[in-house]
Design an enzyme around this catalytic site. Structure first.
Site, short mmCIF file in Angstrom:
data_model
loop_
_atom_site.label_atom_id
_atom_site.label_comp_id
_atom_site.label_asym_id
_atom_site.label_seq_id
_atom_site.Cartn_x
_atom_site.Cartn_y
_atom_site.Cartn_z
N THR A 43 -8.59 14.61 33.19
CA THR A 43 -9.81 14.77 32.21
C THR A 43 -11.02 14.36 32.71
OG1 THR A 43 -8.29 15.19 30.35
CG2 THR A 43 -10.83 15.21 29.79
N TYR A 131 3.38 9.60 33.87
CA TYR A 131 2.59 11.03 33.69
C TYR A 131 3.48 12.00 34.17
CZ TYR A 131 -1.24 14.16 33.28
OH TYR A 131 -2.11 15.15 33.04
N LYS A 160 3.59 9.74 29.41
CA LYS A 160 2.76 10.90 28.88
C LYS A 160 3.62 12.09 29.17
CE LYS A 160 -1.28 13.34 29.64
NZ LYS A 160 -2.72 13.36 30.22
N ILE A 200 -2.14 11.39 24.34
CA ILE A 200 -3.32 11.33 25.15
C ILE A 200 -4.06 12.46 25.28
CG2 ILE A 200 -4.06 10.84 27.63
CD1 ILE A 200 -1.66 9.07 28.13
#
Length: 288
Positions: A43, A131, A160, A200
């Site tokens: 992001t 992740y 995540k 998240i």
């Protein structure tokens, strides 16, 4: 690790990073009760940041948060040596943990993933958030691999999970005691109901208070109250992914007069039809 950790955007101004805007956005999130922030992740447009910008953003994030909330610093790479260097830098400047994406494009095997994350875990002392986002990396971090890494390294504490397959996530949660954070806003409540710990988040950049409230309810077992907020947020969450993240969230923040600025190529402005859908969702939620 538990709670809401917004993946913050990187605001730009005149071609460079808007550090004043970054500070403003972080303080807004802290004031609205988030548990921490994720800096220079997907992001945050990490693929188009220079190494110097990447490092300065982490330093600024640590400085602004000042121990009030955790800073999870993006430090992943498809080069193990580069990921080690970025992780060591994050630790040196005071980040609380690092977020490590699975190597992308070069498509390592599960054994390659084990060796990659093992090398990084051995090089730092702060916690690691694995992740897993196969839609972007073309490789899926299998539950057995996650279990191995969690049991082998005490600083690999969290994953995540942006694999939207709830069967996969169930296998991860059932395999070991690693903390699981949803990597999909829409799946936050289902993931917590399966034994996950938080998220998240992208949508929390603009509605942090409501999202924190939903996650707190869910973690307290108050699923009726959490569901009400989930469905209130649902259309807004969906609208933030009608184009590639972070295009919609930066567009939304600009519409809401929050520091965001332009996108860096190859990301570009939203198509008008999609922007209209996003504006409609913001109006329906009461933000515009």
């Amino acid at each position: 690790m538990q709670g809401v950790f917004p993946a913050i955007i990187t605001p730009f101004k005149n071609g460079g990073v808007d550090y004043e805007g970054l500070e403003q956005n972080i303080n807004f999130l802290i004031d609205n009760g988030v548990n921490g922030i994720v800096s220079v992740g997907t992001t945050g447009e990490s693929p188009t940041l220079s190494h110097d910008e990447h490092k300065k953003i982490i330093e600024k994030s640590v400085s602004v948060c000042d121990g009030k909330v955790d800073v999870i610093a993006g430090a992943g790479s498809n080069s193990t040596e580069e990921a080690i260097a970025l992780s060591q830098f994050a630790e040196d400047v005071g980040a609380d943990s690092v977020l490590l994406i699975t190597p992308y494009y070069n498509k390592p095997t599960q054994e390659g993933l084990k060796q990659h994350f093992s090398k990084i875990a051995e090089s730092i002392n702060i916690p690691i958030v694995l992740y897993n986002v196969p839609s972007r990396t073309a490789v899926n971090l299998q539950p057995e691999t996650i279990k191995y890494l969690y049991e082998e390294y005490s600083n690999i504490t969290t994953v995540k999970e942006a694999n939207p397959d709830l069967s996969h996530i169930s296998d991860v949660i059932n395999s070991c005691d690693i903390s699981v954070l949803s990597g999909n806003d829409e799946l936050t409540l289902p993931v917590i109901s399966l034994g996950g710990n938080g998220v998240i988040s992208v949508v929390a950049n603009i509605v942090p208070n409501e999202f924190v409230q939903m996650v707190n309810y869910a973690n307290e077992g108050k699923f009726k109250e959490a569901r009400e907020i989930h469905y209130k947020l649902f259309n807004l969450m969906k609208s933030l992914f009608i184009e590639t993240n972070p295009v919609p969230i930066k567009t939304a923040m600009n519409l809401l007069n929050m520091p965001a600025g332009d996108l860096r190529l190859p990301l570009c402005k939203m198509e008008e039809e999609n922007k209209f859908k996003l504006e409609t969702a913001l109006k329906e939620y009461g933000l515009l």
